[in-house]
Design a protein around this motif. Structure first.
Motif, PDB file in Angstrom:
ATOM      1  N   LEU A   2       0.831  -1.210   0.000  1.00 46.52           N
ATOM      2  CA  LEU A   2       0.000   0.000   0.000  1.00 46.52           C
ATOM      3  C   LEU A   2       0.864   1.259   0.000  1.00 46.52           C
ATOM      4  O   LEU A   2       0.569   2.225  -0.712  1.00 46.52           O
ATOM      5  N   LEU A  59      -7.619   3.516   0.518  1.00 46.55           N
ATOM      6  CA  LEU A  59      -6.840   2.326   0.858  1.00 46.55           C
ATOM      7  C   LEU A  59      -7.776   1.175   1.185  1.00 46.55           C
ATOM      8  O   LEU A  59      -8.756   1.342   1.896  1.00 46.55           O
ATOM      9  N   TYR A  60      -7.444  -0.013   0.677  1.00 47.62           N
ATOM     10  CA  TYR A  60      -8.216  -1.204   0.999  1.00 47.62           C
ATOM     11  C   TYR A  60      -7.230  -2.320   1.312  1.00 47.62           C
ATOM     12  O   TYR A  60      -6.537  -2.791   0.417  1.00 47.62           O
ATOM     13  N   ALA A  61      -7.045  -2.774   2.531  1.00 43.42           N
ATOM     14  CA  ALA A  61      -7.880  -2.415   3.653  1.00 43.42           C
ATOM     15  C   ALA A  61      -7.081  -2.633   4.925  1.00 43.42           C
ATOM     16  O   ALA A  61      -6.091  -3.379   4.962  1.00 43.42           O
ATOM     17  N   ALA A  62      -7.583  -2.045   6.019  1.00 43.71           N
ATOM     18  CA  ALA A  62      -7.055  -2.310   7.353  1.00 43.71           C
ATOM     19  C   ALA A  62      -7.861  -3.436   7.994  1.00 43.71           C
ATOM     20  O   ALA A  62      -9.085  -3.441   7.921  1.00 43.71           O
ATOM     21  N   TRP A  66      -3.785  -3.237  11.161  1.00 36.65           N
ATOM     22  CA  TRP A  66      -4.439  -1.947  11.343  1.00 36.65           C
ATOM     23  C   TRP A  66      -3.493  -0.843  11.800  1.00 36.65           C
ATOM     24  O   TRP A  66      -3.661   0.320  11.408  1.00 36.65           O
ATOM     25  N   VAL A 117      -1.489   0.344   8.667  1.00 40.20           N
ATOM     26  CA  VAL A 117      -2.353   1.007   7.690  1.00 40.20           C
ATOM     27  C   VAL A 117      -2.879   2.331   8.252  1.00 40.20           C
ATOM     28  O   VAL A 117      -3.008   3.322   7.522  1.00 40.20           O
ATOM     29  N   ALA A 171      -2.608   5.989   6.514  1.00 33.74           N
ATOM     30  CA  ALA A 171      -3.771   6.853   6.292  1.00 33.74           C
ATOM     31  C   ALA A 171      -3.546   8.232   6.895  1.00 33.74           C
ATOM     32  O   ALA A 171      -3.913   9.257   6.299  1.00 33.74           O
ATOM     33  N   VAL A 195      -9.570   5.378   4.215  1.00 35.49           N
ATOM     34  CA  VAL A 195      -9.156   3.988   4.381  1.00 35.49           C
ATOM     35  C   VAL A 195     -10.377   3.120   4.666  1.00 35.49           C
ATOM     36  O   VAL A 195     -11.316   3.537   5.347  1.00 35.49           O
ATOM     37  N   THR A 196     -10.353   1.901   4.146  1.00 34.91           N
ATOM     38  CA  THR A 196     -11.406   0.921   4.396  1.00 34.91           C
ATOM     39  C   THR A 196     -11.012   0.030   5.572  1.00 34.91           C
ATOM     40  O   THR A 196      -9.868  -0.419   5.665  1.00 34.91           O
TER      41      THR A 196
END
Length: 468
Positions: free
Chosen positions: A173, A187-190, A195, A198, A202, A209-210
């Motif tokens: 990412l 962004l895909y994904a946390a 998490w 990511v 973000a 972010v997703t």
């Protein structure tokens, strides 16, 4: 407490009817605040210090229950979420479901560019507008940061559409973000494993972010709360999309639970929702079956309550149903779909060409226009202002009358006696009862055409030119 009526909004306005906002009354301005066609800042008296408290209160009361998230930049920016109601007829749904179609980083460069061009070039004319798709989702199937960055770079060079960068690997990412950071990608994904990394991305790049927690709403809410406390509310929730059997039922239930909680005031989970109909390709080996079920799942979550989707099939037989149902659901039920009233030239009409009358209801107008133009009939087509109502209902309700037809003719600047050699108007068959009144009002000869515009070519063969 959220407000949804103009009267409730009016209570906070100055009430001076100053018309600075462009509306004659504060009540009219209040109605535009509710349907979001005007902004509160357009009421300049509200910006004065004495109204500051009411301004702050009203801004809070008008804020949508579901947060709005923006993806992309410039004219192509996509807005998702921002809804206030569970059922469209209570107000309307505002931001239509964003459709993102995928490419992947193991594609040959030529094939990737060709696929991106197909995605951004797809359009279908329908009732006065072109139906198009919104985004490109770049998936990392290699799990290689360099390959992913290269694919994202090629997509960025090929299109200005908003992007979804898809990987569970934070390093991948980050590589994609370095290339596309100026494009505000999603962004895909946390998830529960990545998490922290990511979230750091973000926040560092200030991008949406997703959050992904398949069939675990407690975890999804916990992630949303954590990200919000860390400093970002640019969040999209993905509770998992299971495309078949009992799991599809669970997915459907999860979407409803999340959206109902958000509308009912649970701010910790009041974010846009993502559905991924692409998962149909993971359970169906046959491409036709996979494409079919992907379209079915997309249709289900366009209605309940997918704000953004990632899809795979770019065949017209898959994309057209997805686009049509989205257009239907996100058409405002409070406003008839209409075209501007006036005289329209179909083909290259002359003084000898027929003059047809129809209403400005978009579906009626474009049906008639299509039937005429597809048969290469040169003519004039009058769209009379009936408040966007079809012929039969407009005649019955008094929106289509002889006086309105005369007024429409006069306002268009068209003169039947000077601009035609026949001074003849053709009314639709469903408006036959108006024949005598229109003759008296306009002084023109009136012919009654078919009730179905598809029969116009055959009708003209028998009735045109008119007998003197």
């Amino acid at each position: 407490m959220k407000i949804n009526s103009p009267l409730e909004a009016y209570k906070y306005l100055p009430g001076t009817n100053c018309a600075i906002c462009g509306e004659q009354t504060c009540m009219a301005f209040a109605s535009h605040l509710i349907d979001r066609s005007k902004k509160l800042s357009e009421c300049t008296p509200m910006l004065e210090d004495k109204f500051r408290k009411k301004l702050d209160q009203l801004q809070g009361l008008l804020a949508p229950e579901i947060r709005q998230v923006e993806i992309g930049v410039g004219e192509k920016v996509v807005k998702i979420g921002g809804d206030d109601v569970l059922y469209r007829h209570k107000l309307t749904f505002f931001n239509q479901t964003a459709l993102a179609y995928d490419v992947w980083d193991t594609m040959d460069e030529k094939d990737l560019v060709e696929r991106v061009n197909k995605i951004q070039g797809f359009k279908k004319f329908y009732v006065g507008n072109f139906l198009t798709v919104d985004m490109v989702a770049v998936r990392s199937t290699s799990n290689d940061p360099k390959k992913f960055a290269s694919a994202v770079k090629k997509v960025v060079e090929t299109t200005d559409m908003p992007l979804v960068l898809c990987s569970f690997n934070p390093e991948v990412l980050k590589a994609g973000l370095e290339v596309a950071k100026d494009r505000n990608p999603l962004l895909y994904a946390a998830n529960k494993d990545n998490w922290q990394q990511v979230a750091a991305l973000a926040l560092e790049y200030d991008v949406p972010v997703t959050l992904f927690a398949p069939n675990d709403l407690d975890l999804l809410k916990s992630l949303a709360k954590t990200f919000a406390e860390m400093g970002t509310e640019k969040l999209v929730l993905d509770p998992g999309t299971f495309p078949s059997g009992k799991q599809l039922k669970e997915t459907f239930s999860n979407f409803i639970k999340i959206r109902r909680a958000g509308i009912d005031g649970d701010r910790e989970i009041a974010f846009p929702l993502m559905a991924v109909p692409l998962t149909a390709w993971m359970v169906h080996d046959d491409p036709v079956s996979a494409s079919y079920w992907e379209t079915v799942v997309a249709s289900v979550f366009t209605i309940k309550y997918g704000d953004i989707m990632i899809l795979h099939s770019i065949e017209p037989y898959a994309m057209l149903p997805e686009l049509h149902i989205r257009d239907t659901i996100y058409t405002d039920p409070r406003k008839p779909v209409s075209v501007d009233p006036g005289m329209y030239k179909i083909g290259a009409p002359t003084k000898d060409s027929p003059v047809f009358v129809t209403t400005n209801f978009a579906l009626t107008y474009y049906t008639v226009e299509s039937d005429i133009s597809s048969n290469k009939i040169d003519c004039f087509l009058w769209a009379i202002d009936t408040d966007g109502i079809g012929v039969e209902a407009a005649v019955a309700g008094g929106q289509l009358t002889a006086a309105k037809i005369k007024k429409g003719i006069e306002e268009s600047g068209f003169n039947m006696k000077d601009d035609t050699s026949h001074n003849t108007i053709i009314l639709p068959g469903l408006a036959a009862r108006l024949q005598g009144d229109v003759e008296d009002e306009t002084g023109s000869k009136i012919l009654i055409g078919p009730a179905d515009s598809g029969r116009i070519p055959g009708w003209l063969e028998k009735n045109w030119p008119p007998k003197k």
